[in-house]
Design a protein around this motif. Structure first.
Motif: not given
Length: 130
Positions: A11-24, A31-45
């Motif tokens: 759980y702790a590692v997943l929380t840190v990974l969530g923070a990293v995915v949020a920053v990225a 920066g790469w709208f709209p493909l960057g938005l899809l990439l960011a949401l895909g990584a979060a999901v």
């Protein structure tokens, strides 16, 4: 006791990974709208659902979602100099609300760990004689 410690560490590692995915995601989505938005949401999901599948609990989706949410909310706050990471475009709002929606959906569809007895097709209280 050892399994509990491993689960807490996961759980702790997943929380840190969530923070990293949020920053990225915050940097990529504009920066790469709209493909960057899809990439960011895909990584979060992928992280939210992967955490749920890895741990087999709903907390496995909530832990990275909590880290993601905390960092995203900190990044939306403006500084005294007037600088902030998120722009004012539609993509920023889609990233914020889409990530929150993805977190809720992944926690909802995560396995709960309560499976019906073997040989039954429904919840245990609906099956007669068991």
């Amino acid at each position: 006791m050892r399994a509990r410690g491993a689960r807490i560490a996961a759980y702790a590692v997943l929380t840190v990974l969530g923070a990293v995915v949020a920053v990225a995601g915050a940097l990529v989505q504009a920066g790469w709208f709209p493909l960057g938005l899809l990439l960011a949401l895909g990584a979060a999901v992928a992280l939210f659902y992967g955490g749920a599948r890895l741990t087999g609990t709903k907390v496995g989706a909530a832990a990275p979602a909590g880290g993601w949410m905390l960092v995203v909310l900190l990044l939306t706050a403006s500084r005294p100099e007037g600088d902030f990471v998120f722009g004012t475009g539609l993509g920023s709002y889609v990233f914020l609300l889409g990530g929150m929606f993805a977190a809720v959906m992944c926690a909802t569809v995560a396995p709960s760990g309560h499976l019906p007895p073997a040989g039954t097709t429904g919840p245990p209280d609906l099956v007669k004689g068991r």
